[in-house]
Design a protein around this motif. Sequence first.
Motif, PDB file in Angstrom:
ATOM      1  N   MET A 179       0.996  -1.238  -0.275  1.00 28.22           N
ATOM      2  CA  MET A 179       0.105  -0.005  -0.070  1.00 28.22           C
ATOM      3  C   MET A 179       0.704   1.309  -0.073  1.00 28.22           C
ATOM      4  N   GLU A 180       1.961   1.168   0.402  1.00 26.84           N
ATOM      5  CA  GLU A 180       2.959   2.419   0.454  1.00 26.84           C
ATOM      6  C   GLU A 180       3.582   2.710  -1.114  1.00 26.84           C
ATOM      7  N   VAL A 181       3.580   1.611  -1.885  1.00 24.77           N
ATOM      8  CA  VAL A 181       4.079   1.895  -3.391  1.00 24.77           C
ATOM      9  C   VAL A 181       3.202   2.559  -4.207  1.00 24.77           C
ATOM     10  N   PRO A 182       3.727   3.718  -4.583  1.00 19.71           N
ATOM     11  CA  PRO A 182       3.029   4.664  -5.371  1.00 19.71           C
ATOM     12  C   PRO A 182       2.678   4.296  -6.816  1.00 19.71           C
ATOM     13  N   GLY A 183       1.632   4.571  -7.459  1.00 20.27           N
ATOM     14  CA  GLY A 183       1.325   4.100  -8.741  1.00 20.27           C
ATOM     15  C   GLY A 183       1.124   2.524  -9.098  1.00 20.27           C
ATOM     16  N   VAL A 184       0.683   1.855  -8.249  1.00 22.76           N
ATOM     17  CA  VAL A 184       0.318   0.430  -8.447  1.00 22.76           C
ATOM     18  C   VAL A 184      -1.126   0.133  -8.128  1.00 22.76           C
ATOM     19  N   THR A 185      -1.592  -0.774  -9.180  1.00 21.33           N
ATOM     20  CA  THR A 185      -2.865  -1.416  -8.802  1.00 21.33           C
ATOM     21  C   THR A 185      -2.759  -3.017  -8.747  1.00 21.33           C
ATOM     22  N   PHE A 186      -3.617  -3.325  -7.877  1.00 18.70           N
ATOM     23  CA  PHE A 186      -3.577  -4.634  -7.338  1.00 18.70           C
ATOM     24  C   PHE A 186      -4.960  -5.236  -6.890  1.00 18.70           C
ATOM     25  N   PHE A 187      -5.440  -6.559  -6.761  1.00 22.89           N
ATOM     26  CA  PHE A 187      -6.525  -6.865  -6.301  1.00 22.89           C
ATOM     27  C   PHE A 187      -6.250  -7.450  -4.864  1.00 22.89           C
ATOM     28  N   SER A 188      -6.983  -7.197  -3.998  1.00 19.09           N
ATOM     29  CA  SER A 188      -6.727  -7.741  -2.380  1.00 19.09           C
ATOM     30  C   SER A 188      -8.032  -7.884  -1.785  1.00 19.09           C
ATOM     31  N   HIS A 189      -8.245  -8.753  -1.085  1.00 19.10           N
ATOM     32  CA  HIS A 189      -9.602  -9.276  -0.172  1.00 19.10           C
ATOM     33  C   HIS A 189     -10.915  -8.721  -1.201  1.00 19.10           C
ATOM     34  N   GLY A 190     -10.952  -9.073  -2.164  1.00 19.43           N
ATOM     35  CA  GLY A 190     -12.143  -8.850  -2.925  1.00 19.43           C
ATOM     36  C   GLY A 190     -12.368  -7.390  -3.470  1.00 19.43           C
ATOM     37  N   GLN A 191     -11.542  -6.762  -3.542  1.00 18.26           N
ATOM     38  CA  GLN A 191     -11.535  -5.245  -4.234  1.00 18.26           C
ATOM     39  C   GLN A 191     -10.346  -4.956  -4.720  1.00 18.26           C
ATOM     40  N   VAL A 192     -10.546  -3.780  -5.846  1.00 22.03           N
ATOM     41  CA  VAL A 192      -9.418  -3.427  -6.463  1.00 22.03           C
ATOM     42  C   VAL A 192      -8.648  -2.234  -5.568  1.00 22.03           C
ATOM     43  N   ILE A 193      -7.369  -2.156  -5.422  1.00 21.13           N
ATOM     44  CA  ILE A 193      -6.705  -1.094  -4.664  1.00 21.13           C
ATOM     45  C   ILE A 193      -5.753  -0.410  -5.698  1.00 21.13           C
ATOM     46  N   ARG A 194      -5.933   0.808  -5.784  1.00 18.98           N
ATOM     47  CA  ARG A 194      -5.196   1.597  -6.540  1.00 18.98           C
ATOM     48  C   ARG A 194      -4.329   2.865  -5.559  1.00 18.98           C
TER      49      ARG A 194
END
Length: 598
Positions: A150-165
């Motif tokens: 979560m501390e990395v800027p500019g990344v997108t990933f899927f975690s615990h059923g939701q998309v994190i940007r």
Amino acid sequence: MCINAEKPRFLLVPTPFGGISDCPKSYLPLGLLSVATVLHNAGIETEIVDINALASDFTFSNVAEDIMARQPDIIGFSTVGAYYHLTIDMARRCKELIPKTTIIFGGPQATLTDEATVTAFPFVDVVVRGEAERSIIPLYEAISGKRDLMEVPGVTFFSHGQVIRTPDVPLIEDLDLLPDPSYELFPSINNLEIIYVEDGRGCPYRCSFCCTNVFWHKKFRTRSVERVVHLLKKLAFQYGNNKRFVFIQDTPFLSEKRIIQLCEAIKRENLDIRWRCYSRIDHLDETIVHKMADAGCDNIFFGIESGSQRMQKIIGKKLDLSNTINTTRLAFKQGPSYTVSFITGFPDETVEDLESTINLAMALKYDCGKCRDIQLHRLAPLPGSRIYEEYQDKLLLDYSFWGPWNSNCMSDKQLEMIKKYPRIFSSFYYCPTKHYSRKFWLQIHFLIGNLLRMDYAGFILHKDKRLEFPACVSKYHSLVVLPHDYEKKYGRYESLVQVARFFKKVLKQIDLQDHYLCDVMDYELAVTKVRESTDEKPFMVENFEYDVEQIIHSVEINEFHRLPKVVNRKHHTLLFTKNQEKLVTVEIPEALASMFTR
């Protein structure tokens, strides 16, 4: 996603690359090379895998095994729209072979479809959006368990059923802060004829069909002239002056002052190099082009996209076409050649607009001097572009025109994937047009795309006003017969035969069936067939009613400026063959022609 290895091994994979050759072709992935340099400089074991050198065909079916044989812990894939299906299949296979491997996507296509990609394809662990140089080390540390993702800027990933940007990483305002790319990290560097050099990033324009300004956040930046010339000097020393350099930047030469400074610096450093670049025609004039030629520039690519002033306004290109021919003629009468790009199939394009584009393409090919190539593209609704945003709910699957590489390698499973996710694979779709049918467009594109490869026939059609070109193409388009799998055969003999047959039918319709264009087309067909032949001693015999070689010679000696003043009738037979790869024609008695008939 956390990796247990003490020093995770990072592999970087460029996008598959085709073209119209029979197998994939190596190219220098400049963005990936910049990321590899950052990783390498940080002491991280990094390898670029040239999949285009490894692949035996366009399916890239053997590549995943080759990648995983290197035992990577992390794989970063570069992505573009036209080959996204291949990259996704490679990544899927890599994950199946070693499930603990972390899969990262980056590049334009993954950036612009990030949320949809990580949702649809769970084997893609992370998408790095936009410029990766500032986020790749923090991402590596997160994968290594040294920080929270979560501390990395500019990344997108899927975690615990939701998309994190996570928040966008700030753009690198000063590109001179980046290290020079370590070109030696690319394994095929010594085999390349062309070396790309990054001159800048971004584009200040907002053309409706382009997603560049979205990817680069509407910012335009260049490297300093001193830094660019320093890199050129180093590359010329390392790899020799026989390499051709290409400046990579969507619109590199916006400033007349900067162009002149760059050319003067190249001359001052006595760099005896050949180079190419991209520009806009409205940023060029005779003085600038001559300075560029004097500094080693041998080709300039510029996109005009439409020959219709009305369409220029609609698509946001906003070129003033009234001076295009005169500017090109003056600027390029000496010095470098030029390559021009056009796009057809815009939703608002009319038949008249399309004919204007054909007219301008032909004028630039024949009336302005040193034209190297005219490219005629279909409109692809790229994610992030204004056209995509407007028509994303109306896109139709383009079964008929994916280009030779995609047509050759598309599996049924990949086709189903493309159907299932149209917003991820929008490059494989088209926007419906308001003023003509898709069938009409396919016929016109086939005819003109192939005619551009028939230099002499195209010239005669363009110059002889009696032939009513290009209106005759629109009027009689239904007469064309599209060959089977024609999209794989642009410029090939089988397609050119259909083009010649079409124009012979047109000549009959306008009562000019005895025109010498028929002989010129037959001559070009014979030349193409012999050149394409794999026979040890190919030959072809053709009968002619005009002195066709005199016509060809007259066009050439006048440098395609005017039609022959005199056209003589001459009933004769020519034998076409090859001698040590050189085309040879021999006039033979008609009585002997049957001896050569197969």
